[in-house]
Every structure is written in structure tokens, then in C-alpha cells.
Design a protein around this motif. Structure first.
Motif, PDB file in Angstrom:
ATOM      1  N   ALA A 142       8.163  60.766 -66.080  1.00 19.67           N
ATOM      2  CA  ALA A 142       7.733  61.739 -65.066  1.00 19.67           C
ATOM      3  C   ALA A 142       8.667  61.707 -63.865  1.00 19.67           C
ATOM      4  N   SER A 143       9.021  60.476 -63.412  1.00 19.03           N
ATOM      5  CA  SER A 143       9.897  60.396 -62.234  1.00 19.03           C
ATOM      6  C   SER A 143      11.286  60.936 -62.572  1.00 19.03           C
ATOM      7  N   VAL A 177      11.068  64.686 -62.342  1.00 25.38           N
ATOM      8  CA  VAL A 177      10.995  65.156 -60.946  1.00 25.38           C
ATOM      9  C   VAL A 177      12.375  65.065 -60.303  1.00 25.38           C
ATOM     10  N   ALA A 178      13.074  63.939 -60.510  1.00 24.16           N
ATOM     11  CA  ALA A 178      14.371  63.744 -59.876  1.00 24.16           C
ATOM     12  C   ALA A 178      15.379  64.780 -60.356  1.00 24.16           C
ATOM     13  N   TRP A 197       5.377  56.963 -66.641  1.00 24.34           N
ATOM     14  CA  TRP A 197       5.750  57.104 -65.233  1.00 24.34           C
ATOM     15  C   TRP A 197       7.259  57.270 -65.071  1.00 24.34           C
ATOM     16  N   LEU A 198       8.007  56.500 -65.894  1.00 17.81           N
ATOM     17  CA  LEU A 198       9.468  56.593 -65.855  1.00 17.81           C
ATOM     18  C   LEU A 198       9.907  58.009 -66.237  1.00 17.81           C
ATOM     19  N   SER A 256      14.538  68.277 -59.021  1.00 18.19           N
ATOM     20  CA  SER A 256      14.919  68.532 -57.631  1.00 18.19           C
ATOM     21  C   SER A 256      16.435  68.682 -57.503  1.00 18.19           C
TER      22      SER A 256
END
Lengths: 166, 348
Positions: free
Chosen positions: A92-93, A96-97, A89-90, A100
Motif C-alpha cells: 500500500a505504501s 501511495v509513494a 502495508w508495504l 504521488s
């Protein structure tokens, strides 16, 4: 003509070494790639006729700061086993960050217009005589104030390094 | 930039490269002979007359030895380490003025590969990169003794670079230029910088000893504590590269000391006897090499005379003696240069 080719070569190398800093698993390799990145940036400074900045960049960053980095990493002896395991999860986030951020940067650069400089650019400003005159005549106060900043940092480091504060 | 100019520069680079290697090779012979002389021995005398073929025999031995790469080492960095050491050692000779310009058929031929207007900074940058070879090699060996040697080398170099930089700043204040060609040309006859900057010279030569890892500052390869220091795991020509780089550094340091403080290619009274610029160039080259040979001798003399420092003594000397002294030197130099302004400010 040759400077254009040199610019593209140096930019390519800078981006390649920069990504190798992030991608290599071994922290010592990362530091060594960062040193190479600094060399390519120093090459860019030479292309901009700022030889003083290029030399100081190599001395300060590659010659002093990165040696200390390498020093600490060698002492800690970090390797793959000691690296903490990060959850999916870390990762993946983080992807994403940063993705963006890339979108925002590309979008803002796409709409930006070229900056028109007001003063005529002096190509010899990077030479050491002109730089010294400018720093010590036109920008004396900011230059001296920045030295106080460094002094404060140094005093802080000494305070932190002391074993016991009485 | 014409083609002939380019060819001339290439030839000059090759000549200086060859001379650097030759001097470094024969420094090993000189070191053995001087050590023998100082210890009342004979020294190498088997290979050729007076043993002058000894360096060749050593080189052949180095090349023929078996190559060992430890299986637990980081193979790529293990090979890169000595290469980086050798590369940075050979890079510094570029900015040193080996003699005044020659004039053949109306064309000027400077005996300096390139007269950078930031020559001193270039030199300083290359010196500060020199530690990478030792650090990479020491770490990649994956041996505790090598790592300790590498860490000693890096902290020693960083500590002594500060004092060295400050002593050079005082020199730059008096000479007013960063180009080595200009510094050498500004010391005609006996107007050597050592008379203007005696304290600066002392600090600079001590730091040069520390930067080249020569005794009494050879703690990175201190054999009584660290087996062989950063090159414990090295063998064959890789070890040879590390040792050879030290001799090249010693040669270049001697050349830099001669250029900065002892007039470079200048010699007192020579302009009175010789007027032809070409002969002056040739003689200048000879004078510079005489000075360099003397300083190489000093390096060896000190090595075989003084015992090694302890590590805390080394750090105390660097941070608590040399840096305050070099700051004092800087302030005194600045005060002397501004003496008229200070006089007018306080008296009138």
C-alpha cells in the motif's frame, strides 16, 4: 509521415514492454521484456538519425549487460516460491509513494513550456563521423575523464572479486 | 525510392536467403565428407551419387521425428529459443557485399542488400544477440545440463566478444570506415587487409571460432560432460534449427573474414583481363564464394584436428592471451599510423 507512425508504434511498444518488465512474475521474463524495451529505444535513436548510438545501445545494453543479468538470474534460479512475501502495508505504501510521484511528474510537465534550443539543430550530428569529431575535438577532456571513471570502476570490481586482500 | 528498386531489393534478399540456406544445408554434407576424409573413411555415399542427397534425407528425418516438449519446461520460451537462434543467424547476411555493382541498362545494381555506414557495428550487435537463443533454449528446458551449456555459451561469448571488438577496432583504424562495402572496395587486387593486420586476423578468426561455438570451443555442447549441452531436451526440427543456425553462422563468419581481411570479391590481376563491370561482378561473386568455401573448410579441418579446450583453458586464452594481444595490436597499429608525427615529435 511514416516516421510519425513509426514513432507512435515504437513508443507504444516501449511502454508496453516496459510495463511487462514490472508486471511479469517470472524474473527471466522480466529480463527478456527489458531486452525488447531496449530494442524499441534503439528504434527511437534510429528515428532521430543517431545510428551510432542505436548500434552501441544494442551492443552494450542488449548484447552485454542484459546477457549478464540473465546469466545471474538463471544461476540463482529465482521463481515464485523463493520470492519473499511482502506485507499488505508495504504494498500500500509503495502504491501511495509511486502514485504521488506520478502526480508530481504530470503536474510539472503540464506547466512546463517547450524548450527553445539556442543553436540550430544539426540533424546529422548522430552520424558516426560527426560524433567522433565532436567527441575528440570539442569534448576531448570530459571524454577522457569519463574513461578514468570506468577504469576506477574496473579496478574496484577486481578488488571486490579477489578472494583475500593481503 | 522507385518501385523497381524496391522489387530488386526484395529479389536480392530472397536470393541471398536461399543461398544462405543452401550453403548451410550442404555444409552438413561437406562436414561429414571432410570428417570422413580426415579419418580415412568414405563418409555418406548411399543417398544419390557420392551421397549428395544426404542433406535432403537428413532434413526429411528431422521433420518426421516426433516432437517432444518436456512437461516441466517453460513452453513458450522453449519454442522461442531455436527461433531466436535462427533469426539472428539469418540477419547478418544483409550488410555483406557479395560482389561489385552490376550495371544493366545504365542503372546501378549493387550486390549488397544495404550498405549501412555503421555496417560493422550492426554485424557486431547481431552477433552479440546470437547468444540469447542458446540461453533462452537452455534455461527453458529446465534441465541442469542444458542450463550449464547455456551458461557456458553466454560467458564464452561475452569473453571473446571483447577480443573480437578490439581486433575490429584496429581494422577500422586502418580502413577508416565502418561500411563493409567500402572496406571491400578499398582492397583492390592484392591489397588485402590481412597483410596490414596479420595479428588482428589471427585474433579475429580465433574469436570467430569461439562465437560460432565450433570445436575446439564447443564447450556449450560438450557431449562428454553435458550430455548434449543446451540442446539436450530438444528433438525434431527444433534441434535441427539449433544445428542449422550453427552452419549459417559458420557461413556468415567465413563471408565476414573474407570481406574484412581477404579482399572480399577482389582477386589479384583480374582487372587486367576482364574490363566489363558485369563480368567483374559475376567473377567477384565467384571469387568471394571460393574464399568462403575455403574458410568453411578451415572451420571443419580444425574441428576434426584439434581436441576440445578445458573450460579454464578457454577463459585463460580469452582473457589473458587474446585481449592483451589485441590491445598490443591496437597500440602498434596506432603507433605505425602516427609514425611521422612521433618521429617529428622526438627527433626535431
Amino acid at each position: 509521415m511514416i516516421t510519425t507512425y513509426l514513432f507512435y508504434l515504437l513508443s507504444f511498444l516501449a511502454i508496453m514492454f516496459g510495463s511487462m518488465v514490472v508486471l511479469s512474475k517470472n524474473p527471466v521474463h522480466s529480463v527478456l521484456y527489458l531486452v525488447l524495451t531496449f530494442f524499441t529505444i534503439a528504434g527511437h535513436y534510429v528515428l532521430l538519425n543517431a545510428q551510432f548510438l542505436a548500434a552501441v545501445h544494442v551492443i552494450v545494453y542488449a548484447g552485454a549487460i542484459m546477457v549478464l543479468f540473465l546469466f545471474v538470474i538463471m544461476l540463482l534460479n529465482l521463481n515464485k516460491e523463493t520470492e519473499p512475501h511482502k506485507s499488505i502495508w508495504l504494498k500500500a505504501s509503495a502504491a501511495v509513494a509511486s502514485g504521488s510521484l506520478l502526480v508530481v511528474l504530470v503536474g510539472s510537465l503540464k506547466g512546463a513550456s517547450t524548450i527553445q534550443s539556442i543553436n540550430a539543430f544539426n540533424p546529422n550530428i548522430g552520424l558516426i563521423e560527426n560524433l567522433g569529431t565532436t567527441l575528440f575535438r570539442d569534448f576531448l577532456l570530459p571524454f577522457e575523464v569519463s574513461s578514468i571513471l570506468l577504469l576506477a570502476a574496473m579496478v574496484g570490481a577486481v578488488m571486490l572479486g579477489k578472494k583475500s586482500i593481503k | 525510392m522507385t518501385l523497381s528498386f524496391l522489387i530488386y531489393k526484395v529479389i536480392l534478399v530472397l536470393i541471398i536467403f536461399a543461398i544462405t540456406l543452401l550453403v548451410a544445408t550442404y555444409s552438413t554434407y561437406a562436414e561429414r565428407k571432410i570428417a570422413a576424409f580426415l579419418q580415412d573413411r568414405i563418409g555418406p555415399d548411399r543417398a544419390g551419387p557420392f551421397g549428395i542427397l544426404q542433406p535432403l534425407a537428413d532434413a526429411v528425418k528431422m521433420f518426421m521425428k516426433e516432437e517432444m516438449i518436456p512437461s516441466v519446461s517453460n513452453r513458450m520460451l522453449f519454442i522461442i529459443g531455436p527461433g531466436v537462434c535462427m533469426l539472428t543467424a539469418c540477419m547478418t547476411g544483409v550488410v555483406i557485399p557479395w560482389g561489385p555493382s552490376m550495371n544493366i541498362g545504365g542503372t546501378e545494381y549493387p550486390l549488397q542488400i544495404t550498405d549501412l555506414n555503421i555496417g560493422i557495428l550492426y554485424l557486431f550487435g547481431v552477433i552479440s544477440l546470437g547468444v540469447y537463443g542458446i540461453m533462452i533454449g537452455g534455461w527453458a528446458s529446465n534441465n541442469k545440463f542444458s542450463l550449464l551449456g547455456a551458461i557456458r555459451a553466454s560467458s564464452q561469448m561475452i569473453s571473446y566478444e571483447v577480443a573480437m571488438g578490439l581486433s575490429i577496432i584496429a581494422l577500422v583504424m586502418t580502413t577508416g570506415t565502418l561500411s563493409l562495402g567500402q572496406i571491400a572496395a578499398d582492397q583492390p587486387g592484392a591489397h588485402w587487409n590481412v597483410f596490414i593486420q596479420p595479428l588482428g586476423f589471427l585474433i579475429f578468426i580465433i574469436c570467430a571460432f569461439a562465437e560460432t561455438n565450433r570445436a575446439p570451443f564447443d564447450l556449450p555442447e560438450c557431449e562428454t560432460e553435458l550430455v548434449g549441452g543446451y540442446h539436450t531436451e530438444y528433438s525434431s526440427m527444433k534441434l535441427g534449427f539449433f544445428l542449422f543456425a550453427e552452419y549459417i553462422n559458420m557461413f556468415i563468419s567465413s563471408a565476414v573474414i573474407s570481406t574484412f581481411y581477404f579482399g572480399g570479391y577482389n582477386m589479384p590481376f583480374i582487372a587486367r583481363f576482364v574490363h566489363d563491370p558485369n563480368w567483374l561482378a559475376v567473377l567477384g561473386f565467384v571469387f568471394l564464394f571460393t574464399k568462403i568455401s575455403f574458410f568453411i573448410f578451415v572451420f571443419m579441418w580444425v574441428r576434426w584436428t584439434l581436441p576440445r579446450f578445458r573450460y579454464d583453458q578457454l577463459m585463460n586464452l580469452g582473457w589473458k592471451v587474446l585481449i592483451p594481444l589485441s590491445i598490443l595490436n591496437l597500440v602498434v597499429t596506432g603507433g605505425w599510423m602516427m609514425r611521422m608525427e612521433i618521429y617529428h615529435f622526438f627527433i626535431k
